[in-house]
Design a protein around this motif. Structure first.
Motif, PDB file in Angstrom:
ATOM      1  N   ALA A   1       0.830  -1.206   0.000  1.00 50.91           N
ATOM      2  CA  ALA A   1       0.000   0.000   0.000  1.00 50.91           C
ATOM      3  C   ALA A   1       0.867   1.259   0.000  1.00 50.91           C
ATOM      4  CB  ALA A   1      -0.925  -0.005   1.214  1.00 50.91           C
ATOM      5  N   ALA A   2       0.776   2.051  -1.069  1.00 53.89           N
ATOM      6  CA  ALA A   2       1.566   3.271  -1.190  1.00 53.89           C
ATOM      7  C   ALA A   2       0.940   4.446  -0.446  1.00 53.89           C
ATOM      8  CB  ALA A   2       1.724   3.631  -2.674  1.00 53.89           C
ATOM      9  N   HIS A   3      -0.340   4.359  -0.181  1.00 51.58           N
ATOM     10  CA  HIS A   3      -1.051   5.433   0.513  1.00 51.58           C
ATOM     11  C   HIS A   3      -2.363   4.849   1.057  1.00 51.58           C
ATOM     12  CE1 HIS A   3      -2.392   5.513  -3.733  1.00 51.58           C
ATOM     13  NE2 HIS A   3      -3.577   5.675  -3.196  1.00 51.58           N
ATOM     14  N   PRO A   4      -3.046   5.559   1.944  1.00 56.47           N
ATOM     15  CA  PRO A   4      -4.315   5.053   2.504  1.00 56.47           C
ATOM     16  C   PRO A   4      -5.427   5.113   1.457  1.00 56.47           C
ATOM     17  CG  PRO A   4      -3.319   6.718   3.934  1.00 56.47           C
ATOM     18  CD  PRO A   4      -2.616   6.805   2.622  1.00 56.47           C
ATOM     19  N   GLU A   5      -5.648   4.030   0.780  1.00 58.15           N
ATOM     20  CA  GLU A   5      -6.633   3.954  -0.299  1.00 58.15           C
ATOM     21  C   GLU A   5      -7.925   3.337   0.220  1.00 58.15           C
ATOM     22  OE1 GLU A   5      -8.786   4.298  -3.240  1.00 58.15           O
ATOM     23  OE2 GLU A   5      -6.712   4.888  -3.731  1.00 58.15           O
ATOM     24  N   THR A   6      -9.036   4.038   0.001  1.00 55.90           N
ATOM     25  CA  THR A   6     -10.339   3.543   0.462  1.00 55.90           C
ATOM     26  C   THR A   6     -11.098   2.797  -0.631  1.00 55.90           C
ATOM     27  OG1 THR A   6     -11.405   5.649  -0.103  1.00 55.90           O
ATOM     28  CG2 THR A   6     -10.511   5.422   2.130  1.00 55.90           C
ATOM     29  N   GLY A   7     -10.551   2.771  -1.849  1.00 57.11           N
ATOM     30  CA  GLY A   7     -11.264   2.137  -2.951  1.00 57.11           C
ATOM     31  C   GLY A   7     -10.890   0.689  -3.196  1.00 57.11           C
ATOM     32  N   PHE A   8      -9.952   0.140  -2.408  1.00 58.49           N
ATOM     33  CA  PHE A   8      -9.513  -1.236  -2.594  1.00 58.49           C
ATOM     34  C   PHE A   8      -9.800  -2.059  -1.349  1.00 58.49           C
ATOM     35  CE2 PHE A   8      -5.846   0.818  -5.135  1.00 58.49           C
ATOM     36  CZ  PHE A   8      -6.647   0.936  -6.258  1.00 58.49           C
ATOM     37  N   GLY A   9      -9.965  -3.378  -1.542  1.00 54.36           N
ATOM     38  CA  GLY A   9      -9.938  -4.292  -0.413  1.00 54.36           C
ATOM     39  C   GLY A   9      -8.500  -4.529   0.013  1.00 54.36           C
ATOM     40  N   TYR A  10      -8.322  -5.071   1.221  1.00 54.01           N
ATOM     41  CA  TYR A  10      -6.983  -5.295   1.771  1.00 54.01           C
ATOM     42  C   TYR A  10      -6.830  -6.745   2.196  1.00 54.01           C
ATOM     43  CZ  TYR A  10      -5.967  -0.251   2.048  1.00 54.01           C
ATOM     44  OH  TYR A  10      -5.722   1.073   1.752  1.00 54.01           O
ATOM     45  N   ILE A  11      -5.576  -7.199   2.179  1.00 49.20           N
ATOM     46  CA  ILE A  11      -5.209  -8.523   2.663  1.00 49.20           C
ATOM     47  C   ILE A  11      -4.285  -8.343   3.857  1.00 49.20           C
ATOM     48  CG2 ILE A  11      -4.090 -10.719   2.115  1.00 49.20           C
ATOM     49  CD1 ILE A  11      -4.600 -10.027  -0.879  1.00 49.20           C
ATOM     50  N   GLU A  12      -4.653  -8.932   4.989  1.00 49.89           N
ATOM     51  CA  GLU A  12      -3.800  -8.863   6.182  1.00 49.89           C
ATOM     52  C   GLU A  12      -2.879 -10.087   6.215  1.00 49.89           C
ATOM     53  OE1 GLU A  12      -4.073  -8.463  11.067  1.00 49.89           O
ATOM     54  OE2 GLU A  12      -5.901  -8.496   9.840  1.00 49.89           O
ATOM     55  N   ARG A  13      -1.577  -9.827   6.306  1.00 46.06           N
ATOM     56  CA  ARG A  13      -0.608 -10.914   6.346  1.00 46.06           C
ATOM     57  C   ARG A  13      -0.680 -11.676   7.671  1.00 46.06           C
ATOM     58  NH1 ARG A  13       4.610  -7.203   4.879  1.00 46.06           N
ATOM     59  NH2 ARG A  13       3.583  -5.952   3.234  1.00 46.06           N
ATOM     60  N   GLY A  14      -0.495 -12.991   7.582  1.00 47.91           N
ATOM     61  CA  GLY A  14      -0.348 -13.835   8.758  1.00 47.91           C
ATOM     62  C   GLY A  14       1.108 -14.186   8.970  1.00 47.91           C
ATOM     63  N   GLU A  15       1.371 -15.385   9.472  1.00 42.26           N
ATOM     64  CA  GLU A  15       2.742 -15.764   9.768  1.00 42.26           C
ATOM     65  C   GLU A  15       3.523 -16.004   8.478  1.00 42.26           C
ATOM     66  OE1 GLU A  15       0.420 -19.597   9.430  1.00 42.26           O
ATOM     67  OE2 GLU A  15       0.108 -17.603  10.309  1.00 42.26           O
ATOM     68  N   PRO A  16       4.843 -15.774   8.512  1.00 43.37           N
ATOM     69  CA  PRO A  16       5.674 -16.043   7.334  1.00 43.37           C
ATOM     70  C   PRO A  16       5.695 -17.536   7.014  1.00 43.37           C
ATOM     71  CG  PRO A  16       6.857 -14.689   8.946  1.00 43.37           C
ATOM     72  CD  PRO A  16       5.627 -15.211   9.631  1.00 43.37           C
ATOM     73  N   LEU A  17       5.610 -17.858   5.731  1.00 44.72           N
ATOM     74  CA  LEU A  17       5.727 -19.242   5.276  1.00 44.72           C
ATOM     75  C   LEU A  17       7.129 -19.514   4.750  1.00 44.72           C
ATOM     76  CD1 LEU A  17       2.320 -19.561   3.383  1.00 44.72           C
ATOM     77  CD2 LEU A  17       2.872 -20.421   5.669  1.00 44.72           C
ATOM     78  N   SER A  18       7.715 -18.522   4.110  1.00 41.59           N
ATOM     79  CA  SER A  18       9.098 -18.562   3.628  1.00 41.59           C
ATOM     80  C   SER A  18       9.466 -17.127   3.289  1.00 41.59           C
ATOM     81  CB  SER A  18       9.246 -19.486   2.413  1.00 41.59           C
ATOM     82  OG  SER A  18       8.425 -19.059   1.354  1.00 41.59           O
ATOM     83  N   ASP A  19      10.637 -16.932   2.748  1.00 44.38           N
ATOM     84  CA  ASP A  19      11.100 -15.571   2.464  1.00 44.38           C
ATOM     85  C   ASP A  19      10.184 -14.889   1.448  1.00 44.38           C
ATOM     86  OD1 ASP A  19      12.694 -13.328   2.490  1.00 44.38           O
ATOM     87  OD2 ASP A  19      14.066 -14.089   0.960  1.00 44.38           O
ATOM     88  N   GLY A  20       9.504 -13.834   1.893  1.00 44.97           N
ATOM     89  CA  GLY A  20       8.641 -13.063   1.002  1.00 44.97           C
ATOM     90  C   GLY A  20       7.252 -13.621   0.806  1.00 44.97           C
ATOM     91  N   ILE A  21       6.896 -14.690   1.518  1.00 47.74           N
ATOM     92  CA  ILE A  21       5.572 -15.316   1.380  1.00 47.74           C
ATOM     93  C   ILE A  21       4.943 -15.471   2.755  1.00 47.74           C
ATOM     94  CG2 ILE A  21       4.288 -17.295   0.493  1.00 47.74           C
ATOM     95  CD1 ILE A  21       6.564 -17.875  -1.370  1.00 47.74           C
ATOM     96  N   PHE A  22       3.663 -15.115   2.856  1.00 46.87           N
ATOM     97  CA  PHE A  22       2.975 -15.141   4.140  1.00 46.87           C
ATOM     98  C   PHE A  22       1.656 -15.904   4.017  1.00 46.87           C
ATOM     99  CE2 PHE A  22       5.618 -11.442   3.916  1.00 46.87           C
ATOM    100  CZ  PHE A  22       6.156 -11.292   5.194  1.00 46.87           C
ATOM    101  N   ALA A  23       1.256 -16.514   5.112  1.00 44.11           N
ATOM    102  CA  ALA A  23      -0.120 -16.990   5.209  1.00 44.11           C
ATOM    103  C   ALA A  23      -1.045 -15.770   5.214  1.00 44.11           C
ATOM    104  CB  ALA A  23      -0.305 -17.807   6.474  1.00 44.11           C
ATOM    105  N   ILE A  24      -2.307 -15.978   4.921  1.00 39.60           N
ATOM    106  CA  ILE A  24      -3.275 -14.882   4.933  1.00 39.60           C
ATOM    107  C   ILE A  24      -4.073 -14.952   6.230  1.00 39.60           C
ATOM    108  CG2 ILE A  24      -5.337 -13.912   3.841  1.00 39.60           C
ATOM    109  CD1 ILE A  24      -4.216 -14.875   1.157  1.00 39.60           C
ATOM    110  N   LYS A  25      -4.006 -13.871   6.986  1.00 40.01           N
ATOM    111  CA  LYS A  25      -4.751 -13.824   8.237  1.00 40.01           C
ATOM    112  C   LYS A  25      -6.219 -13.484   7.996  1.00 40.01           C
ATOM    113  CE  LYS A  25      -4.612 -11.870  12.916  1.00 40.01           C
ATOM    114  NZ  LYS A  25      -3.846 -10.992  13.845  1.00 40.01           N
ATOM    115  N   LYS A  26      -6.453 -12.475   7.117  1.00 36.07           N
ATOM    116  CA  LYS A  26      -7.842 -12.061   6.892  1.00 36.07           C
ATOM    117  C   LYS A  26      -7.920 -11.169   5.655  1.00 36.07           C
ATOM    118  CE  LYS A  26     -11.817  -9.972   9.317  1.00 36.07           C
ATOM    119  NZ  LYS A  26     -12.725 -11.106   9.093  1.00 36.07           N
ATOM    120  N   PHE A  27      -9.040 -11.261   4.977  1.00 33.56           N
ATOM    121  CA  PHE A  27      -9.382 -10.315   3.913  1.00 33.56           C
ATOM    122  C   PHE A  27     -10.271  -9.233   4.517  1.00 33.56           C
ATOM    123  CE2 PHE A  27      -8.182 -13.974   1.451  1.00 33.56           C
ATOM    124  CZ  PHE A  27      -7.660 -13.457   0.282  1.00 33.56           C
TER     125      PHE A  27
END
Length: 353
Positions: free
Chosen positions: A147-173
């Motif tokens: 996210a480059a700025h606080p955008e209200t027009g998009f949905g967001y994905i909240e990262r969960g725990e790391p799975l490997s370098d640069g990859i995360f589980a998804i905590k919540k949409f």
């Protein structure tokens, strides 16, 4: 990258916020907006190299010729063109992507991408795909845009725990937030914009659809199995496809599955959801005007002109957009860009009368 990838291009958007440039018979993905090529052409052109097989396109029946003509013009003739008799949202598209991917090469991965997005850093996008490829053997991977700025027009994905370098589980949409919530997301650094781009094994997607959206999968498989075929063109069976529930892949699968992952990335992404975004992305003159077509601007600044007809003149105005096409003319403040869909709907009703 050891994994072969089948690009599947979703070309079902209507683009009503870009009326009268984007119309039902030729929505925004078939226009050259932010680049010299049309958006669907740009999508196909960034998916090149030895890792990528010939693309599959999924579109409405009425857009078959446009898809074939525009992809053939850039020497990216599709392996298959799957024709939907009507729209049934993205869960159906994901199912068709998995079914066709399994038919083409069950060992390959499917990269499901919208046809109407801008990605100005294709090398970074390819690097993100490489990062995700092994994880995509066992999980459905989506690409979160940092996210480059606080955008209200998009949905967001909240990262969960790391799975490997640069990859995360998804905590919540998360749905589109208000400004205060969006600011909190950006400051926290754990939320990314949801771009709706997916990488997966056909088998994994089919297994998760069978668990969480069995009605979608069953009806899609029926429509695919009963489809008429004309060379590379697949005409989905209309009666069977009519039984497909209309639901997004996020609601149907991604918010329920435990086999998901997100790769946060900075790929110069934009969805060009309206004319304000088109003005932001476009090249501008010394007075911050972005002009396509014939125009005369006198004492005008921060204006957007997209003209495919007689010359347009603007005198002494700022922060407005003038869109002139054979389908209609739109004049409005750029700040009201999100309201263009109201004009599109009114034009549709007028045409219906």
């Amino acid at each position: 990258m050891a994994n072969k990838i089948i690009p599947v291009i979703m070309s079902g958007g209507s683009g009503t916020r870009l009326w009268p440039l984007s119309i039902p018979t030729a929505p925004k993905q078939f226009h050259a907006l932010a680049t010299p090529n049309t958006m669907i052409q740009e999508t196909a052109l960034r998916l090149v190299g030895n890792d990528y097989l010939a693309p599959v396109a999924i579109c409405g029946t009425g857009h078959c010729n446009l898809v074939n003509e525009q992809l053939a013009a850039i020497n990216k003739t599709p392996r298959l063109v799957i024709l939907e008799p009507f729209g049934r949202n993205t869960a159906a598209v994901a199912a068709m992507a998995a079914l066709s991917g399994r038919e083409i090469d069950p060992e390959a991965l499917v990269l499901l991408v919208p046809a109407d997005h801008v990605i100005t850093k294709p090398d970074a996008f390819h690097a993100a795909v490489v990062t995700a490829s092994e994880t995509a053997r066992t999980r459905i991977v989506t690409f979160g845009i940092k996210a480059a700025h606080p955008e209200t027009g998009f949905g967001y994905i909240e990262r969960g725990e790391p799975l490997s370098d640069g990859i995360f589980a998804i905590k919540k949409f998360w749905e589109k937030p208000n400004l205060e919530t969006a600011q909190r997301y950006v400051q926290g650094g754990q939320h990314d914009w949801n771009a709706g781009i997916f990488l997966f094994s056909p088998q994994v997607m089919l297994e998760e659809l069978s668990l969480y959206a069995p009605e979608v999968l069953a009806a899609c498989k029926d429509a695919y199995d009963k489809a008429g075929r004309d060379g590379a063109i697949i005409h989905l069976d209309e009666e069977a496809f009519g039984q497909v529930p209309s639901i997004s892949i996020d609601y149907a699968v991604m918010e329920n599955t435990s086999r998901s992952a997100v790769v946060p990335c900075d790929i110069g992404w934009a969805d060009v959801g309206g004319f304000a975004e088109l003005w932001r992305l476009g090249e501008k003159d010394a007075h911050a005007n972005h002009v396509t077509g014939e125009a005369i601007l006198i004492d005008a600044e921060n204006c957007l002109v997209h003209n495919s007809g007689p010359v347009v003149s603007i005198i002494g105005l700022s922060d407005i957009m003038v869109i002139s096409t054979p389908s209609g003319i739109l004049v409005a403040p750029i700040a009201r860009a999100q309201d263009v869909k109201l004009a599109a709907e009114a034009a549709k009703q007028r045409k219906g009368r």
